[in-house]
Write an enzyme that holds these catalytic residues in place. Structure first.
Site, mmCIF file in Angstrom:
data_model
loop_
_atom_site.group_PDB
_atom_site.id
_atom_site.type_symbol
_atom_site.label_atom_id
_atom_site.label_comp_id
_atom_site.label_asym_id
_atom_site.label_seq_id
_atom_site.Cartn_x
_atom_site.Cartn_y
_atom_site.Cartn_z
ATOM 1 N N LYS A 1 35.585 40.879 54.021
ATOM 2 C CA LYS A 1 34.824 40.683 54.931
ATOM 3 C C LYS A 1 35.579 39.917 56.131
ATOM 4 O O LYS A 1 36.347 38.982 55.838
ATOM 5 C CB LYS A 1 33.725 39.741 54.457
ATOM 6 N N LYS B 1 38.890 31.556 53.917
ATOM 7 C CA LYS B 1 37.448 31.225 54.369
ATOM 8 C C LYS B 1 36.258 31.748 53.521
ATOM 9 O O LYS B 1 35.571 30.735 53.104
ATOM 10 C CB LYS B 1 37.170 31.760 55.795
ATOM 11 N N LYS C 1 40.052 41.803 58.648
ATOM 12 C CA LYS C 1 39.854 41.837 60.099
ATOM 13 C C LYS C 1 40.619 42.920 60.773
ATOM 14 O O LYS C 1 41.179 43.672 60.037
ATOM 15 C CB LYS C 1 40.621 40.486 60.598
ATOM 16 N N SER D 1 26.548 35.839 57.510
ATOM 17 C CA SER D 1 26.742 37.109 57.490
ATOM 18 C C SER D 1 26.458 37.564 55.914
ATOM 19 O O SER D 1 25.935 38.503 55.681
ATOM 20 C CB SER D 1 28.328 37.552 57.537
#
Length: 437
Positions: A86, A110, A122, A370
């Site tokens: 993610k 995170k 990412k 999200s």
């Protein structure tokens, strides 16, 4: 497709390299420091020190003038021990494989810290989006999505907005991805991305989730220290989605915005800048805060030295360094951006008794939002704004309390505490499941 195992103003080639190299050095030093603190198992340290997959795609796109340009896109998948990868996609000249590696690793910590069933990823495209028309950006985005192919997916890798991307970008990605699926599976793949527009499967309130999370982190810190936000002066670097919403909610609690810096310039007014007035001005001024009538310009190199109680870096990485940390007057740094404080700068701030709410906690409201959107799409539900904000408040409070208590109990700074909690959760997953084969 090939698979291989800030400066606010546009940086030079030399400074671009320094920026991304610094980010990777920062995340590894932060990781190793926390790993030492918790005596992380050596084998798991080896696994978490590297990325799982690194995807580089070069693809052609026809421009409005009929010429073809070749673009390079990246997607780094760091770890998926806790769930699908993610993380955001950014469009910026500094995007390259090293930057994506660092940002993907931060995403792993995170999502783990937030207690989400996600890993970290990412990526993005190396480009300056201001140089392209909306039509060109749509074609670039759709072609990038097609090039990534099965390297993303709603149960595998779920992108989201990041620097210079937004809900429209996510809508283009979702539509392109769903169009490549068999007809019977198309609607079931809507949650391949999050951060979509409300009318296209997006979550109500997702636009403000990151900035609201920054505000909540500051609010929780103030409550823990028996302080009031009323009358507190704060400065914000970056007046995009994160900076604006953080300022919006802080102002509602009585805090006073006194300075803002964006990619175009810096302004200040120690008597206060009305957040909504500045937001409206920037909207009609091509996103720029320059020449806002109720403030005066400030030298960009003096921005972080301005008088304030709270500093919110919400732009790019490596903004607070050994060069400016000695002169920062704020007593609290709330990291709205990813990696805005480098290791050398952080050491100086901590030695001076300045508190840092780390990025993997402070700006995690975005990935929590999200997750809510992903659940909403997955379960065919529609959540109301008040429900979303209540859930976000509760989730952020749980994370903040864990980090704050760990920091106090173990006598470490909040970043080390956050990393330790995040890494221990992943370590537990590996210990319980074992290593294949």
């Amino acid at each position: 497709m090939t698979t291989i195992t800030a400066e606010l103003k546009k940086p030079s080639k030399k400074s671009k390299k320094a920026l991304v190299r610094g980010m990777m050095d920062n995340v590894m030093e932060q990781f190793n420091s926390a790993a030492d603190q918790i005596n992380l198992h050596p084998n798991i340290r080896k696994i978490l020190s590297i990325t799982n997959n690194e995807i580089i795609v070069n693809f052609p796109v026809k421009m409005d003038n009929g010429e073809v340009e070749i673009f390079t896109g990246y997607r780094v998948q760091h770890n998926n021990a806790l769930g699908p990868y993610k993380g955001g996609l950014r469009y910026h000249p500094t995007v390259d494989i090293d930057a994506a590696r660092a940002l993907a690793m931060w995403m792993t910590w995170k999502t783990s810290l937030a207690g989400l069933p996600y890993g970290g990823g990412k990526g993005g495209i190396k480009l300056d989006p201001t140089k392209y028309s909306k039509g060109e950006l749509e074609r670039i985005t759709r072609r990038f999505t097609f090039a990534l192919a099965d390297n993303i997916g709603p149960e595998h890798d779920i992108p989201a907005p990041d620097v210079n991307t937004n809900s429209q970008t996510m809508a283009w990605i979702a539509d392109t991805y769903m169009s490549t699926r068999p007809p019977a599976e198309r609607t079931a793949n809507q949650h391949v991305v999050t951060g979509k527009p409300d009318g296209s499967g997006g979550l109500e309130g997702r636009d403000r989730a990151t900035g609201y999370g920054v505000y909540l982190s500051i609010k929780f810190w103030a409550e823990k220290n028996n302080k009031s936000l009323n009358g507190k002066k704060f400065i914000v670097q970056g007046f995009g989605n994160v900076g604006y919403w953080a300022a919006h909610f802080l102002e509602k609690d009585g805090a006073k915005l006194v300075a803002v810096q964006d990619a175009y310039g810096s302004i200040q007014n120690q008597k206060g800048i009305k957040v909504e007035d500045l937001f409206k001005y920037s909207k009609i001024n091509d996103g720029s805060i320059v020449d806002f009538p109720n403030a005066k310009p400030v030298d960009k190199n003096q921005f972080f030295t301005l008088d304030c109680d709270i500093c919110i870096p919400a732009a790019l990485g490596n903004q607070i360094t050994a060069d400016n940390a000695p002169n920062i007057k704020a007593r609290l740094i709330a990291e709205g951006a990813n990696g805005p404080t480098n290791v050398e700068g952080e050491k100086i701030l901590l030695d001076r008794g300045i508190t840092i709410i780390p990025d993997i906690l402070c700006n995690s409201g975005g990935v929590v939002g999200s997750y809510f959107e992903w659940l909403q799409n997955r379960n065919g539900e529609l959540w109301q704004l008040n429900e979303v904000m209540e859930k976000l408040d509760k989730k952020m409070k749980e994370s903040f309390d864990k980090v704050f208590d760990y920091s106090k109990n173990e006598g470490v700074d909040m970043r080390t505490a956050a990393f330790c909690i995040a890494i221990e959760r992943i370590e537990k997953a590996y210990i319980q499941r074992g290593i294949f084969p």
